[in-house]
Design a protein around this motif. Structure first.
Motif, PDB file in Angstrom:
ATOM      1  N   PHE A 256       0.832  -1.203   0.000  1.00 48.83           N
ATOM      2  CA  PHE A 256       0.000   0.000   0.000  1.00 48.83           C
ATOM      3  C   PHE A 256       0.865   1.250   0.000  1.00 48.83           C
ATOM      4  N   GLY A 257       1.914   1.229   0.807  1.00 49.16           N
ATOM      5  CA  GLY A 257       2.803   2.386   0.872  1.00 49.16           C
ATOM      6  C   GLY A 257       3.491   2.643  -0.448  1.00 49.16           C
ATOM      7  N   GLN A 258       3.913   1.552  -1.128  1.00 47.51           N
ATOM      8  CA  GLN A 258       4.568   1.723  -2.414  1.00 47.51           C
ATOM      9  C   GLN A 258       3.600   2.267  -3.446  1.00 47.51           C
ATOM     10  N   LYS A 259       2.366   1.791  -3.421  1.00 43.64           N
ATOM     11  CA  LYS A 259       1.351   2.254  -4.352  1.00 43.64           C
ATOM     12  C   LYS A 259       1.097   3.739  -4.193  1.00 43.64           C
TER      13      LYS A 259
ATOM     14  N   HIS B 173      -2.637  17.023  -0.139  1.00 44.90           N
ATOM     15  CA  HIS B 173      -3.758  16.083  -0.044  1.00 44.90           C
ATOM     16  C   HIS B 173      -4.209  15.643  -1.428  1.00 44.90           C
ATOM     17  N   VAL B 174      -4.173  16.557  -2.403  1.00 48.54           N
ATOM     18  CA  VAL B 174      -4.557  16.209  -3.766  1.00 48.54           C
ATOM     19  C   VAL B 174      -3.605  15.141  -4.317  1.00 48.54           C
ATOM     20  N   PHE B 175      -2.308  15.309  -4.063  1.00 44.71           N
ATOM     21  CA  PHE B 175      -1.358  14.266  -4.460  1.00 44.71           C
ATOM     22  C   PHE B 175      -1.723  12.927  -3.811  1.00 44.71           C
ATOM     23  N   GLN B 176      -2.082  12.965  -2.532  1.00 42.41           N
ATOM     24  CA  GLN B 176      -2.453  11.731  -1.836  1.00 42.41           C
ATOM     25  C   GLN B 176      -3.706  11.112  -2.446  1.00 42.41           C
ATOM     26  N   TRP B 177      -4.687  11.952  -2.779  1.00 41.03           N
ATOM     27  CA  TRP B 177      -5.927  11.444  -3.371  1.00 41.03           C
ATOM     28  C   TRP B 177      -5.653  10.737  -4.699  1.00 41.03           C
ATOM     29  N   VAL B 178      -4.821  11.342  -5.529  1.00 40.48           N
ATOM     30  CA  VAL B 178      -4.541  10.761  -6.839  1.00 40.48           C
ATOM     31  C   VAL B 178      -3.780   9.453  -6.686  1.00 40.48           C
ATOM     32  N   ARG B 179      -2.828   9.421  -5.787  1.00 38.90           N
ATOM     33  CA  ARG B 179      -2.074   8.184  -5.580  1.00 38.90           C
ATOM     34  C   ARG B 179      -2.985   7.098  -4.993  1.00 38.90           C
ATOM     35  N   ALA B 180      -3.860   7.476  -4.073  1.00 41.71           N
ATOM     36  CA  ALA B 180      -4.783   6.501  -3.484  1.00 41.71           C
ATOM     37  C   ALA B 180      -5.740   5.945  -4.533  1.00 41.71           C
ATOM     38  N   ALA B 181      -6.038   6.742  -5.545  1.00 39.00           N
ATOM     39  CA  ALA B 181      -6.922   6.287  -6.618  1.00 39.00           C
ATOM     40  C   ALA B 181      -6.217   5.321  -7.561  1.00 39.00           C
ATOM     41  N   GLY B 182      -4.898   5.177  -7.399  1.00 42.37           N
ATOM     42  CA  GLY B 182      -4.167   4.166  -8.145  1.00 42.37           C
ATOM     43  C   GLY B 182      -3.646   4.591  -9.495  1.00 42.37           C
TER      44      GLY B 182
ATOM     45  N   SER C  73      -1.615   5.075 -12.583  1.00 42.07           N
ATOM     46  CA  SER C  73      -0.396   4.435 -13.082  1.00 42.07           C
ATOM     47  C   SER C  73       0.465   5.423 -13.861  1.00 42.07           C
ATOM     48  N   GLN C  74      -0.114   6.583 -14.190  1.00 43.34           N
ATOM     49  CA  GLN C  74       0.621   7.613 -14.920  1.00 43.34           C
ATOM     50  C   GLN C  74       1.341   8.525 -13.918  1.00 43.34           C
ATOM     51  N   PRO C  75       2.401   9.216 -14.363  1.00 41.29           N
ATOM     52  CA  PRO C  75       3.122  10.104 -13.436  1.00 41.29           C
ATOM     53  C   PRO C  75       2.307  11.331 -13.066  1.00 41.29           C
ATOM     54  N   LEU C  76       2.625  11.891 -11.880  1.00 35.88           N
ATOM     55  CA  LEU C  76       1.934  13.064 -11.358  1.00 35.88           C
ATOM     56  C   LEU C  76       2.878  14.258 -11.337  1.00 35.88           C
ATOM     57  N   THR C  77       2.299  15.453 -11.461  1.00 34.25           N
ATOM     58  CA  THR C  77       3.117  16.659 -11.405  1.00 34.25           C
ATOM     59  C   THR C  77       2.247  17.858 -11.042  1.00 34.25           C
ATOM     60  N   SER C  78       2.900  18.910 -10.601  1.00 35.33           N
ATOM     61  CA  SER C  78       2.319  20.252 -10.506  1.00 35.33           C
ATOM     62  C   SER C  78       3.464  21.206 -10.789  1.00 35.33           C
ATOM     63  N   GLY C  79       3.291  22.038 -11.805  1.00 31.81           N
ATOM     64  CA  GLY C  79       4.417  22.802 -12.322  1.00 31.81           C
ATOM     65  C   GLY C  79       4.675  24.129 -11.636  1.00 31.81           C
ATOM     66  N   VAL C  80       5.953  24.419 -11.417  1.00 32.29           N
ATOM     67  CA  VAL C  80       6.348  25.733 -10.895  1.00 32.29           C
ATOM     68  C   VAL C  80       6.257  26.741 -12.042  1.00 32.29           C
ATOM     69  N   TRP C  81       5.966  27.986 -11.694  1.00 35.94           N
ATOM     70  CA  TRP C  81       5.713  28.937 -12.778  1.00 35.94           C
ATOM     71  C   TRP C  81       6.268  30.340 -12.523  1.00 35.94           C
ATOM     72  N   VAL C  82       6.525  30.716 -11.289  1.00 31.92           N
ATOM     73  CA  VAL C  82       7.071  32.052 -11.006  1.00 31.92           C
ATOM     74  C   VAL C  82       8.589  31.973 -11.156  1.00 31.92           C
ATOM     75  N   TYR C  83       9.091  32.484 -12.251  1.00 29.91           N
ATOM     76  CA  TYR C  83      10.510  32.333 -12.543  1.00 29.91           C
ATOM     77  C   TYR C  83      11.333  33.320 -11.719  1.00 29.91           C
TER      78      TYR C  83
END
Length: 376
Positions: free
Chosen positions: A17-20, A218-227, A229-239
């Motif tokens: 579960f932790g790895q997932k 929490h959003v990252f946790q929700w997506v991972r808990a949903a299983g 299989s694709q990679p996750l990201t949230s992009g930085v934007w203030v240069y």
């Protein structure tokens, strides 16, 4: 012996579960990226949709237009698109899932694997379902809406609804190979100071950045808990310069959340090619794949001809803002919020978009540069 076996089983189950639910290792992310082509595409919404709600609501979902426009993308070698979803669409889970599946089918037909965006902090903080208003004449992105809106963002009693949306849509497509990746939150700490943030009727919550900084993990946790299989990201934007992104001690609290939870590193770059060359090594030093999910604004010297060769050499994906000119009016510059282009006035240089609404290129030399980069 029986008790020991139960304990061992529980340990194994907990470990699995932790790895997932864990962030991908850098090695897993690099192995995933090694199988991908040079990723080139646009932030996409059909020309006849003013925002993500109009794109996907039952009354305005337009597969024929999407099919026509994605055929144009395929013709110049684009192989991905960044596409925004919205939490309010989950009020019709079955219908939205069906339409998103249909959209993914059209993408697959044209050999395009999109990156799907779950939340977005940009533009109008008061989204509403139903018929969307017509574009405000002369203004860039006059009808784009945030997800979640200010009301949901500041009301913790609505967070279970947001969680249901995230887990619902991700679970439905968690193993779908037509999806490239999930972008969990676009520009999460954007307070829209140059647009809605200055409009008293649509003022942003005063503590918006703090709220989203706390919610995004929490959003990252929700997506991972949903299983997923694709990679996750949230992009930085203030240069703030490559040295700031390369040094964890200089990260903002939001950047810390983004960098430490993302499987792949994504960023926005509306600046000249010299700055792009500076920032790429800083982000690649994190040891993960890097994709630029927003660039190409002619008015600030961010262009296909200059940026694509740099990116291809460095092996980072490039997704520009805008594809076909339409209701979003993002061919107009950002400062059109202060100086609207009215009475038929157009900018001397179009800000975004690859194609005009009639299907002709804004600049044939740009299309040639995209084809050269993609090998089309």
């Amino acid at each position: 012996m029986k008790r020991l076996l139960i304990i061992v089983c529980l340990v194994v189950a907990f470990s699995a579960f932790g790895q997932k639910d864990a962030r991908w290792s850098a090695e897993k992310a690099k192995a995933w990226y090694a199988k991908e082509p040079f990723l080139v595409g646009s932030n996409y919404g059909p020309a006849n949709a003013i925002n993500e709600l109009e794109m996907f609501q039952a009354e305005s979902f337009d597969p024929a237009t999407i099919d026509k426009e994605l055929a144009m993308a395929e013709s110049i070698g684009m192989n991905t698109m960044r596409v925004f979803l919205h939490d309010l669409l989950w009020q019709d889970p079955a219908g939205f899932t069906k339409r998103l599946d249909q959209f993914l089918g059209i993408c697959a037909k044209h050999k395009i694997r999109p990156m799907l965006v779950l939340f977005d902090s940009c533009w109008d903080p008061y989204p509403k379902l139903g018929k969307q208003h017509e574009p405000v004449p002369g203004i860039h992105n006059s009808g784009w809406v945030q997800s979640p809106g200010a009301a949901a963002l500041t009301d913790v009693s609505q967070y279970p609804r947001l969680e249901t949306y995230v887990k619902g849509v991700v679970s439905a497509f968690k193993n779908d190979k037509r999806i490239l990746a999930w972008d969990l939150w676009n520009e999460p700490d954007n307070t829209n100071d140059n647009s809605y943030g200055k409009n008293e009727k649509n003022i942003e919550p005063a503590n918006k950045v703090a709220i989203v900084t706390n919610l995004l993990p929490h959003v990252f946790q929700w997506v991972r808990a949903a299983g997923a299989s694709q990679p996750l990201t949230s992009g930085v934007w203030v240069y703030r310069g490559p040295a700031d992104w390369q040094n964890p001690e200089k990260w903002t609290p939001m950047e810390k959340v983004q960098f430490e939870n993302s499987d792949i590193i994504t960023f926005h770059q509306y600046s000249n090619p010299t700055e792009l060359e500076k920032v790429i090594p800083a982000l690649q030093s994190m040891g993960r794949p890097v994709i630029c999910t927003e660039y190409m604004a002619r008015g600030v010297n961010s262009k296909f001809q200059t940026h694509l060769p740099i990116a291809k050499k460095a092996k980072i994906g490039m997704i520009n803002w805008g594809f076909v000119a339409g209701k979003t009016q993002t061919f107009l510059p950002w400062d059109s919020w202060q100086k609207p282009y009215v009475n038929g006035r157009e900018p001397a240089i179009w800000f975004h978009e690859v194609f005009k609404q009639d299907g002709t290129p804004v600049d044939p030399a740009e299309v040639a540069a995209i084809k050269q980069a993609t090998g089309k």
